[in-house]
Motif scaffolding. Structure first.
Motif, PDB file in Angstrom:
ATOM      1  N   HIS B 838       0.829  -1.206   0.000  1.00  0.00           N
ATOM      2  CA  HIS B 838       0.000   0.000   0.000  1.00  0.00           C
ATOM      3  C   HIS B 838       0.863   1.256   0.000  1.00  0.00           C
ATOM      4  N   GLN B 858      -3.909  -2.469  -6.369  1.00  0.00           N
ATOM      5  CA  GLN B 858      -4.637  -3.665  -6.834  1.00  0.00           C
ATOM      6  C   GLN B 858      -4.046  -4.926  -6.218  1.00  0.00           C
ATOM      7  N   TYR B 861      -5.681  -5.144  -2.724  1.00  0.00           N
ATOM      8  CA  TYR B 861      -7.081  -5.566  -2.569  1.00  0.00           C
ATOM      9  C   TYR B 861      -7.440  -6.841  -3.305  1.00  0.00           C
ATOM     10  N   ARG B 865      -6.340  -9.992   1.000  1.00  0.00           N
ATOM     11  CA  ARG B 865      -7.688  -9.768   1.506  1.00  0.00           C
ATOM     12  C   ARG B 865      -7.826 -10.127   2.996  1.00  0.00           C
ATOM     13  N   VAL B 871      -6.897  -3.459   2.815  1.00  0.00           N
ATOM     14  CA  VAL B 871      -7.765  -3.643   1.639  1.00  0.00           C
ATOM     15  C   VAL B 871      -8.612  -2.385   1.456  1.00  0.00           C
ATOM     16  N   ALA B 872      -9.217  -1.907   2.553  1.00  0.00           N
ATOM     17  CA  ALA B 872     -10.075  -0.712   2.473  1.00  0.00           C
ATOM     18  C   ALA B 872      -9.275   0.495   1.984  1.00  0.00           C
ATOM     19  N   TYR B 875      -8.418   0.069  -1.737  1.00  0.00           N
ATOM     20  CA  TYR B 875      -9.578   0.361  -2.601  1.00  0.00           C
ATOM     21  C   TYR B 875      -9.734   1.868  -2.771  1.00  0.00           C
ATOM     22  N   THR B 894     -14.497   0.958  -8.399  1.00  0.00           N
ATOM     23  CA  THR B 894     -13.613   0.580  -7.274  1.00  0.00           C
ATOM     24  C   THR B 894     -14.249   0.974  -5.950  1.00  0.00           C
ATOM     25  N   LEU B 898     -15.545  -1.437  -2.796  1.00  0.00           N
ATOM     26  CA  LEU B 898     -15.242  -1.222  -1.370  1.00  0.00           C
ATOM     27  C   LEU B 898     -16.525  -1.252  -0.544  1.00  0.00           C
ATOM     28  N   ASP B 901     -18.200  -4.661   0.094  1.00  0.00           N
ATOM     29  CA  ASP B 901     -17.568  -5.651   0.989  1.00  0.00           C
ATOM     30  C   ASP B 901     -18.067  -5.418   2.413  1.00  0.00           C
TER      31      ASP B 901
END
Lengths: 277, 924
Positions: B838, B858, B861, B865, B871-872, B875, B894, B898, B901
């Motif tokens: 990230h 990418q 996410y 996972r 992940v958040a 996204y 995208t 988010l 989920d």
């Protein structure tokens, strides 16, 4: 006879031979006489001679026995009785308070210590203010000592926040060695409570380093330094400080504590010897 | 009848020196035996002081000095002098004194004292003083002493009593009567002395203290120096004296007395001005006092004095001595960190001072002791440079060696080698040539450059065939062959070594372990196991070799699934060295083997039987290690099978405790510490640690943190062990008690400066700094965790922290490099990978490359996972990158992903994504 006069006579009561009062007057005359009687602001001697209090320039009077009694009461936690005794004792001395040789200042300090012991700190503080206003040089010393006594009482009563604030407000100016030594010990106590053993040690050591003649403060300084050494893992120096305390001030309360700590030290050392092989 | 000037004579005699008054009588009387001879002048009665009268030397001094009274005792009855004859003789004596004819002066004075008429004693004071002065001018201090003592006995109330006492003190010192001199000096300050310059005794006392120190009488020196007034007190006393003299002068009408008083007042004022101007008057006394305390092994007192001096005289040049003393005092008091700081300050403020090279060496030694190798190197570089500059070859050699050793210790093999080569070049026949040559070879070994190490070792062995390092060098040669994969040659070298150095028990275990490794490489596991076992059983094995050999044995036994053999191996090690610091690890390994053999109860009992005895010892870090293992055993579900060599049997009831092992701190307390008196705050916190680890093993990390944080919330940090301070500190941090956590971390660093757990404290402090957006402090803390503490426990966390701190500081290139390393490290796969990917995306976006950033987001996410936080964030940041790339539809998709989920719906990124969706064009 007025109540004040009666008290005055009580205050200066026998054994008369040993307790003759001596006065020096403005005109150069001096009187050495058995206790007299106070009539308003005039002293009536047994001979009948009358002396205006304002004419006296110096006194040489024996210490009032009530002082010793009050000290003993304070030592045994009987602060209320000590206060009552001192309050009654110093009132008749009030007219003489600004005359060199007067016992009023010392008596007022003793009364204020009783007040502090009763938790009446602000009233005790008032006495400090009164003493500081006195023209007598000795009053300043008594005021300094009293202020330290009040701070000691705060420490003994666990009023550390108050003590901390008052120590922080102490002026930086020159103090007598006795006062400086006592303040240093109080600061050291607080630092030790804060877990700052190194800084506390330095504060305790100020007494033997800078004020070695202040024997009244040395036992507390030595005991405190020994405890700090122990916390810092300096066990040999801790033991040395305790031994010095016991040897130099054998009758002090701190020496008794030091002896107990030395005994514990010995026990711990023996235990370590048993465990280490 | 003496004239009206008689009262003035002694004063003039002692004060008419052209020397500054600071030296006063002291200088005139006591120092003036050489150059000062003849400089003092006196006035005859009725006259004025004459000008300099340089009289010639003195006739012989009487062999047995006799004071004036003694002079009269043995003599036949002498005629009594008339008043006029006495005055004439006095005049002659003074003339003789002024002419430098001190012997005649002495004779005349003695005659006057012997023949003085009854009742004339009050006028004889000046004769005593003249006699004493003349005797001192003749260097006859012994004779002057009784004269001065008699004077003080008869005339202690006179104005010159102080000066007479000062002269007496100096005469006593000159004749070695130190104790008596100290008593006189003390008296000068303790009683009104009549001195008009109160610094005079100070000028006398300081050299006296030096003399005492030279004679080793440090306690006496302390006594003397403490008797002297402090600078402030001296100023106060001198002020009082000047005021008193001024008042006396006001109240005096007699012109002669006024003249005397005026002279005294002038002298007192001059002394006062000098004291007021000399801001550092106190410095010499206090420096000497501190030095004396240091010699008396009272370093804390010395440190107090030196520290105060530095505060009070921050600009005095002599503070260099205070700094030097402070460094020594702090080191003696065991405050090495503070001592090192004092060394550094001295070098910063006085780099050219004569004491600087010594201080640099001291600083280097302290830094090494503190494990501050970088600081040590800086100190030794200073020492080496200073030594070069001063041509001090022995210091240069020491500094070079220390530099080589320190650089070797920090893994700077090239630097260490350069220092070694420098030493060999500068000191080709130096005493340490052999050691340095060997260290050179070791630098190649340590750098894994065996091709260079081998010839260096051979060269060393040929140059120093009798060296004590020969066995070690031969072993390393064998190692070089093994590293070169020449296994037969390496094996032969080991066998040769074992024959040649059979008596060497120190290196033998390492050679056996090497032989084990070679045999394993030659696919001879049984022989390898035997060699490693021999290495482990060798009495001289270091902990490092022992641990390695046991580990290899365990690995070889595990290959054969011989769990009983493993248990026996570690039990034997425990039996051989039950108090070894490695013992808890062996117990743990034996317990693990029991577990693998399907005997959890035996595993539990093995560890539980050992941990109870150390729960109350803060120094035993292994307590936490064992408790963690117990938690692991408890958390592990019973497992059958898995042992080939020792098939699982139903575990025999071999335990002393039939009850099931406890799963709570309270239960464990009942089992391990039946006596409630043993349940100290430390022991209770450790038991809570067991329960927390058990919760962690069950995946209940938040509960574990809460439990541990609650257990230590009211415990003084100084009561806890290093691992507890580390782990409880982290739990406190995670539960939001940041201040308390900081207290724990700071206590850990202060109380356990060498603990392997200190990396947790540095990392925790870094996290705290990062929380308050102090990137620089955070970076320093994380770097300390890695560089200073070696990061044995928190290498991953500290490395991630370093990268995040660099990112926070905007040093994107450096941050990117570290994040790449983290993401690529297989052992760290997990949340660190997600976080690093990230951040790499964020760096790319900040560098103006949103497309590259998007690729990283990418990867998070899609591939990470398991970590919803990242992940958040990926996204959301991915959506933003797409917006920057001008792809609103993809960005909207995208954001919708988010929001779709369920795990991420309550995260702040979800709300932000919703807001972005609202801002995008409806078409998107």
């Amino acid at each position: 006879m007025s109540r004040a006069a009666t008290l005055f006579l009580l205050l200066l009561a026998a054994p008369a031979a040993a307790r003759a009062q001596k006065f020096w007057l403005k005109d150069g005359h001096s009187y050495s006489a058995p206790p007299g009687r106070l009539d308003g602001r005039t002293l009536v001697l047994p001979s009948g001679a009358r002396v205006a209090v304002t004419d006296a320039v110096r006194l040489e009077w024996p210490e009032p026995p009530a002082f010793g009694q009050a000290e003993t009461m304070l030592l045994h936690g009987r602060a209320a009785e000590a206060f009552a005794l001192m309050d009654a004792t110093i009132k008749p001395q009030e007219p003489f308070r600004e005359i060199p040789g007067s016992w009023w200042n010392a008596g007022a300090a003793l009364r204020a210590r009783s007040l502090a012991a009763l938790g009446r700190t602000s009233e005790a503080d008032n006495t400090v203010v009164v003493l500081r206003r006195s023209k007598l040089e000795s009053a300043a010393t008594i005021a300094d000592r009293l202020e330290c006594d009040i701070l000691d009482r705060l420490h003994a009563d666990g009023r550390h926040a108050e003590l901390r604030a008052r120590l922080a407000a102490q002026p930086d100016g020159p103090r007598t060695d006795a006062v400086a030594a006592r303040l240093s010990i109080l600061r050291a106590h607080l630092l030790r409570l804060d877990g700052k053993a190194g800084e506390a040690l330095f504060a305790y050591l100020r007494v033997p380093v800078y004020f070695p003649k202040e024997t009244a403060a040395l036992p507390a300084a030595l005991l405190g330094s020994a405890r700090c050494y122990r916390v810092l893992g300096e066990n040999i120096r801790a033991k040395r400080a305790l031994e010095e305390l016991v040897a130099r001030f054998p009758g002090s309360a701190e020496a008794a504590e030091a002896e107990q700590e030395l005994a514990k030290h010995e026990e711990a050392a023996s235990a370590a010897e048993i465990i280490s092989p | 009848m003496p004239g009206a000037h008689t009262a003035r004579l002694p004063t003039l005699m002692f004060s008419a020196s052209p020397l500054p008054r600071a030296a006063g009588v002291l200088a005139l009387l006591l120092l003036g035996t050489g150059a000062l001879h003849g400089q003092g002048t006196v006035s005859p009665p009725g006259g004025q002081p004459s000008g300099p009268n340089r009289g010639r030397g003195n006739p012989a001094t009487p062999a047995t000095p006799r004071g004036p009274r003694q002079a009269t005792r043995g003599a036949p009855a002498s005629p009594t002098l008339s008043a006029s004859a006495m005055e004439a003789l006095t005049r002659d004596a003074l003339t003789a004194f002024n002419a430098g004819n001190f012997a005649r002066c002495v004779t005349l004075c003695r005659q006057i004292l012997a023949q003085a008429p009854p009742g004339s004693q009050p006028q004889l004071d000046r004769v005593h003083l003249t006699l004493a002065a003349a005797l001192i001018r003749q260097d006859d201090h012994a004779a002057a002493i009784p004269v001065l003592r008699e004077y003080l006995g008869l005339y202690s109330y006179r104005g010159q009593a102080g000066e007479a006492r000062l002269a007496l003190a100096q005469a006593l010192l000159a004749t070695g009567q130190t104790d008596a001199a100290l008593a006189e000096i003390k008296t000068l300050y303790e009683t009104p002395s009549g001195l008009d310059d109160l610094t005079a005794p100070l000028a006398l006392a300081l050299p006296a203290a030096d003399a005492l120190a030279r004679a080793g009488a440090h306690a006496k020196a302390v006594d003397l120096l403490q008797a002297l007034p402090t600078g402030g007190r001296l100023l106060e006393l001198q002020r009082q004296l000047a005021a008193a003299l001024a008042a006396q002068l006001r109240d005096t009408a007699d012109p002669v007395a006024r003249a005397v008083l005026a002279a005294k007042l002038d002298a007192a004022k001059a002394a006062l001005a000098r004291i007021e101007q000399d801001g550092a008057l106190e410095l010499p006394r206090q420096l000497r006092l501190a030095a004396a305390f240091l010699k008396l092994d009272r370093p804390w007192e010395a440190a107090l004095l030196y520290g105060d001096l530095l505060v009070r005289f921050p600009a005095a040049p002599d503070r260099v001595f205070a700094l030097q003393g402070l460094a020594i005092a702090r080191e003696d008091a065991g405050r090495h960190e503070d001592a090192m700081l004092a060394c550094r300050r001295l070098l910063d403020e006085f780099p050219g001072h004569a004491s600087a090279p010594d201080t640099a060496e001291q600083g280097g030694r302290l830094a090494l002791r503190l494990g501050r190798n970088a600081d040590a190197i800086a100190f030794y570089i200073f020492a080496a440079d200073a030594a070069k500059k001063n041509g001090d070859s022995s210091r240069l050699a020491r500094a070079r060696l220390a530099l080589a050793d320190t650089r070797f210790a920090v893994g700077d093999w090239d630097g260490a080698r350069a220092d070694c080569e420098g030493y060999l070049r500068e000191f080709p026949v130096g005493a340490e040539r052999e050691r340095v040559s060997y260290l050179t070879a070791l630098t190649w070994m340590a750098a894994h450059n065996y091709a260079r190490a081998e010839p260096a070792l051979k060269n060393f062995l040929s140059q120093f065939p009798q060296s004590a390092s020969r066995a070690d060098a031969s072993y390393r040669l064998a190692f070089c062959r093994f590293a070169g994969q020449d296994h037969p040659a390496a094996l032969a070298a080991c066998d040769q070594w074992l024959k040649e150095f059979a008596a060497d028990t120190l290196v033998r275990p390492a050679v056996l372990a090497l032989k084990g490794d070679i045999l394993a490489a030659l696919k001879r596991p049984a022989d390898a196991l035997a060699a490693h076992r021999l290495a482990a059983e060798s009495p001289g094995a270091s902990d490092e070799v022992l641990q390695y050999a046991l580990g290899e044995c365990a690995r070889l036994l595990a290959d054969q699934r011989d769990w009983d053999g493993t248990v026996a191996l570690f039990n034997a090690a425990l039996a051989r060295a039950p108090k070894s610091p490695l013992a808890p690890g062996w117990a743990a390994s034996a317990a693990q083997a029991h577990l693998r053999a399907g005997r959890p109860v035996a595993a539990w009992e093995l560890v539980a039987g050992r941990v109870g005895g150390i729960l109350n010892d803060t120094a035993k870090d292994s307590a936490e290690e064992m408790l963690a293992l117990m938690a692991q055993i408890q958390a592990r579900p019973p497992r059958a099978g898995g042992a080939a060599v020792n098939p699982p049997e139903r575990e025999a009831p071999e335990t002393k405790n039939d009850a099931a092992p406890p799963t709570t701190a309270a239960g464990l307390a009942e089992r391990l510490l039946p006596d409630p008196a043993q349940r100290t705050p430390l022991a209770l916190a450790r038991l809570a640690y067991f329960e927390a680890r058990l919760l962690q093993a069950g995946g209940k990390n938040a509960e574990a943190d809460a439990l541990l944080a609650a257990a230590v919330r009211d415990t003084p940090p100084e009561a806890l062990s290093a691992p507890l301070l580390a782990e409880a500190g982290e739990a406190l941090l995670r539960t939001g008690a940041a201040a308390r956590a900081a207290e724990f971390f700071e206590t850990l660093l202060a109380r356990f400066p060498a603990s392997p757990w200190r990396d947790c404290a540095h990392t925790g402090l870094g996290d705290l700094a990062l929380t308050r957006s102090d990137g620089a402090a955070a970076l320093a803390a994380y770097t300390d965790a890695i560089d200073r503490a070696g990061a044995p426990h928190r290498l991953r966390e500290a490395t991630v922290g370093q990268a995040r701190a660099l990112f926070a500081l905007g040093r994107l290139g450096e941050a990117e490099k570290i994040f790449n390393t983290i993401a690529a490290t297989r052992e760290w796969r997990g949340e660190s990978t997600a976080l690093s990917l990230h951040y790499l995306g964020a760096i790319a976006v900040r560098q103006g490359d949103p497309a590259r950033g998007l690729a990283f987001f990418q990867r998070v996410y899609v591939g990470q996972r398991r970590f919803p936080e990242w992940v958040a964030r990926a996204y959301f940041d991915g959506g933003l990158a797409l917006e920057k790339l001008g792809q609103p539809a993809e960005a909207a998709a995208t954001y919708r992903e988010l929001l779709g989920d369920e795990r991420l719906r309550d995260r702040p990124e979800a709300a932000a994504a919703r807001a972005r969706l609202g801002a995008l064009p409806p078409s998107a």
